[in-house]
Design a protein around this motif. Structure first.
Motif, PDB file in Angstrom:
ATOM      1  N   TYR A 175       0.838  -1.202   0.000  1.00 64.39           N
ATOM      2  CA  TYR A 175       0.000   0.000   0.000  1.00 64.39           C
ATOM      3  C   TYR A 175       0.877   1.258   0.000  1.00 64.39           C
ATOM      4  O   TYR A 175       0.492   2.307   0.471  1.00 64.39           O
ATOM      5  N   GLN A 176       2.079   1.114  -0.544  1.00 61.87           N
ATOM      6  CA  GLN A 176       2.995   2.222  -0.813  1.00 61.87           C
ATOM      7  C   GLN A 176       3.486   2.067  -2.244  1.00 61.87           C
ATOM      8  O   GLN A 176       3.666   0.939  -2.724  1.00 61.87           O
ATOM      9  N   THR A 177       3.735   3.180  -2.908  1.00 60.84           N
ATOM     10  CA  THR A 177       4.398   3.112  -4.205  1.00 60.84           C
ATOM     11  C   THR A 177       5.886   2.849  -3.988  1.00 60.84           C
ATOM     12  O   THR A 177       6.429   3.124  -2.905  1.00 60.84           O
ATOM     13  N   VAL A 178       6.550   2.322  -5.005  1.00 56.61           N
ATOM     14  CA  VAL A 178       7.978   2.040  -4.865  1.00 56.61           C
ATOM     15  C   VAL A 178       8.800   3.326  -4.833  1.00 56.61           C
ATOM     16  O   VAL A 178       9.975   3.299  -4.448  1.00 56.61           O
ATOM     17  N   TYR A 179       8.188   4.442  -5.221  1.00 55.50           N
ATOM     18  CA  TYR A 179       8.914   5.719  -5.240  1.00 55.50           C
ATOM     19  C   TYR A 179       8.428   6.666  -4.130  1.00 55.50           C
ATOM     20  O   TYR A 179       8.762   7.859  -4.131  1.00 55.50           O
ATOM     21  N   ALA A 180       7.634   6.178  -3.173  1.00 51.90           N
ATOM     22  CA  ALA A 180       7.144   7.016  -2.081  1.00 51.90           C
ATOM     23  C   ALA A 180       8.320   7.637  -1.334  1.00 51.90           C
ATOM     24  O   ALA A 180       9.275   6.946  -0.984  1.00 51.90           O
ATOM     25  N   ALA A 181       8.229   8.949  -1.069  1.00 57.79           N
ATOM     26  CA  ALA A 181       9.375   9.641  -0.486  1.00 57.79           C
ATOM     27  C   ALA A 181       9.019  10.542   0.690  1.00 57.79           C
ATOM     28  O   ALA A 181       9.824  10.696   1.605  1.00 57.79           O
ATOM     29  N   HIS A 182       7.836  11.148   0.682  1.00 58.75           N
ATOM     30  CA  HIS A 182       7.508  12.178   1.670  1.00 58.75           C
ATOM     31  C   HIS A 182       6.283  11.772   2.466  1.00 58.75           C
ATOM     32  O   HIS A 182       5.181  11.682   1.914  1.00 58.75           O
ATOM     33  N   GLU A 183       6.453  11.546   3.769  1.00 57.74           N
ATOM     34  CA  GLU A 183       5.354  11.078   4.598  1.00 57.74           C
ATOM     35  C   GLU A 183       4.279  12.136   4.762  1.00 57.74           C
ATOM     36  O   GLU A 183       4.566  13.326   4.909  1.00 57.74           O
ATOM     37  N   GLY A 184       3.013  11.668   4.764  1.00 59.56           N
ATOM     38  CA  GLY A 184       1.933  12.610   5.031  1.00 59.56           C
ATOM     39  C   GLY A 184       0.566  12.168   4.557  1.00 59.56           C
ATOM     40  O   GLY A 184      -0.440  12.719   4.985  1.00 59.56           O
ATOM     41  N   ALA A 185       0.463  11.174   3.673  1.00 58.49           N
ATOM     42  CA  ALA A 185      -0.826  10.751   3.139  1.00 58.49           C
ATOM     43  C   ALA A 185      -1.508   9.782   4.092  1.00 58.49           C
ATOM     44  O   ALA A 185      -0.850   9.005   4.793  1.00 58.49           O
ATOM     45  N   VAL A 186      -2.845   9.816   4.093  1.00 61.16           N
ATOM     46  CA  VAL A 186      -3.604   8.811   4.836  1.00 61.16           C
ATOM     47  C   VAL A 186      -4.336   7.877   3.876  1.00 61.16           C
ATOM     48  O   VAL A 186      -5.174   7.075   4.285  1.00 61.16           O
ATOM     49  N   LEU A 219       1.286  15.459  -3.269  1.00 56.09           N
ATOM     50  CA  LEU A 219      -0.009  15.794  -2.687  1.00 56.09           C
ATOM     51  C   LEU A 219      -0.283  14.758  -1.613  1.00 56.09           C
ATOM     52  O   LEU A 219      -0.337  13.566  -1.907  1.00 56.09           O
ATOM     53  N   HIS A 220      -0.413  15.226  -0.381  1.00 52.68           N
ATOM     54  CA  HIS A 220      -0.672  14.309   0.718  1.00 52.68           C
ATOM     55  C   HIS A 220      -2.166  13.990   0.741  1.00 52.68           C
ATOM     56  O   HIS A 220      -2.990  14.821   1.134  1.00 52.68           O
ATOM     57  N   VAL A 221      -2.494  12.776   0.296  1.00 49.70           N
ATOM     58  CA  VAL A 221      -3.891  12.384   0.097  1.00 49.70           C
ATOM     59  C   VAL A 221      -4.601  12.339   1.441  1.00 49.70           C
ATOM     60  O   VAL A 221      -4.131  11.713   2.398  1.00 49.70           O
ATOM     61  N   GLY A 222      -5.762  13.003   1.526  1.00 51.17           N
ATOM     62  CA  GLY A 222      -6.536  13.032   2.752  1.00 51.17           C
ATOM     63  C   GLY A 222      -7.638  11.989   2.768  1.00 51.17           C
ATOM     64  O   GLY A 222      -7.962  11.368   1.747  1.00 51.17           O
TER      65      GLY A 222
END
Length: 428
Positions: A198-209, A238-241
């Motif tokens: 449930y993460q992309t392989v390029y996820a870099a910046h914490e903040g999405a829910v 964009l930190h998905v809410g």
């Protein structure tokens, strides 16, 4: 780029959400990810023609010279399961920070105490006093206490948190004590597999829910294949809410409030967009698309007023649709703002609602999963394809495609094919 020809009202406030209904059988919702990310199916819609592919075929299906824009947000473990003194469990779903920081990055680094807006589950018997969660952090015992400060309605409350050791940043509290906020329609707890998938392989910046699920299909091999074919890539945040799962309860869109989400875009991405002339700009996911289109409206506002706030309101594009600001002028205004303020990135918020009647400024294609009926995400697809969205979804349902977050993917290229965006001229 004009929106596709559409039978819908030109003012999206008049849209009836029931016109965007389709029957989605429960057994078509993918409950688990496939073992191989890139083995998912890919529906390719190009100028009204549909083809069935697999996701590994994506690089060969993209127009030459394409620029793909990804959302590199990372999902945080935002669900906290605490205990009442009586032993009952309360779920706290952290939505956004309130104090001492409202900005996400410093809020995640806050130590010792914080106040967040949360969704509260099973909280009817939680009348007063703190609830408690014991956990392990860095191999040592730790404790989180939560107390309700105020009830705001809609299941949301302001929650005061404090924790020991107080030196822990709140990001570590969430990592150690929290659970991944899987979509509610999966009706299951998160697992060790979800922590990876449930993460992309390029996820870099914490903040999405919630995950930017269009990106879940990409593997390092697929990304390498994009580069080998000469396709360019770029990243926004964009930190998905949690509002991404919010159902549209109003009969017409005029009465549906869009949630605000923070976006962060580096100056280098703005320059990349300005310099890109080879082919279409294709958003990987609805969040990337909303970020890119929000950049236009942020810049257009700065063209008119260099002191304009960095926020996009829900109906702003429809009130200003006749404004003849070119994409180049809008992006240039954003770069000028960054130079003037000494900032390296645009940090803004957006409530942008993209629905039939919207005219796209920067984006010419979309890679996305299949969305819930009567959702704002389906409205976005309908804005891009016009009534062609019905053809796409009928084909996917008849063809056995898997739907929603862990489901299959689509490449959507509108009926008026993507030609390179001329960033030096207007669209009016």
């Amino acid at each position: 780029m004009q929106a596709a020809s559409s039978p819908y009202p030109t003012d999206p406030r008049q849209l009836r959400i029931q016109d965007f209904h389709y029957d989605l059988p429960a057994d078509r919702i993918a409950p688990e990810p496939l073992p191989d990310r890139a083995a998912s199916r890919l529906l390719v819609y190009r100028s009204g023609i549909i083809q069935d592919k697999t996701f590994r075929d994506l690089p060969a299906e993209l127009p030459l010279g394409s620029l793909l824009i990804f959302n590199d947000t990372r999902v945080v473990r935002a669900r906290l399961l605490a205990q009442r003194p009586s032993g009952g469990q309360v779920e706290l779903f952290c939505l956004e920070p309130v104090a001492p920081h409202r900005a996400l990055e410093p809020a995640l680094q806050q130590t010792g105490y914080a106040t967040w807006r949360c969704l509260v589950g099973n909280g009817r018997r939680w009348k007063s006093g703190p609830v408690q969660l014991d956990f392990q952090a860095f191999g040592q015992p730790a404790t989180l206490w939560a107390e309700r400060q105020a009830v705001e309605g809609g299941g949301e409350s302001l929650i005061d948190f404090r924790w020991e050791p107080s030196s822990l940043p709140f990001a570590e509290v969430l990592r150690a004590a929290g659970h991944l906020p899987l979509p509610p329609y999966l009706h299951r707890p998160d697992t060790a597999q979800d922590a990876v998938r449930y993460q992309t392989v390029y996820a870099a910046h914490e903040g999405a829910v919630a995950a930017p699920t269009a990106g879940l299909h990409f593997t390092p091999e697929v990304l390498a294949a994009l580069g080998a074919r000469g396709l360019a890539t770029g990243y926004v945040t964009l930190h998905v809410g949690a509002g991404t799962f919010q159902p549209v309860k109003a009969d017409t869109m005029a009465d549906h409030p869009m949630h605000a989400e923070p976006i962060i875009v580096q100056a280098s991405l703005l320059r990349q967009l300005l310099g890109h002339q080879a082919g279409p700009v294709i958003a990987v996911g609805t969040t990337s698309l909303r970020t890119l289109e929000s950049l236009y409206w942020l810049g257009a506002a700065l063209v008119r007023d260099p002191a304009a706030p960095l926020e996009v309101t829900q109906w702003q594009p429809y009130a200003e649709v006749a404004e003849a600001v070119t994409p180049a002028a809008a992006l240039g205004a954003l770069l000028a703002y960054l130079e003037r303020t000494g900032s390296a990135a645009v940090e803004a918020s957006t409530r942008l609602l993209i629905a039939p009647g919207y005219r796209f400024r920067l984006v010419q294609g979309l890679i996305t999963n299949f969305h819930q009926p009567e959702s704002t995400l389906l409205l976005l697809v309908a804005a891009l394809l016009g009534p062609g969205w019905q053809q796409v979804y009928a084909h996917a349902l008849a063809g056995g495609y898997r739907f929603l977050s862990y489901g299959d993917s689509s490449l959507l290229l509108p009926d008026k094919p993507a030609a390179p965006v001329d960033f030096g001229t207007g669209f009016d």
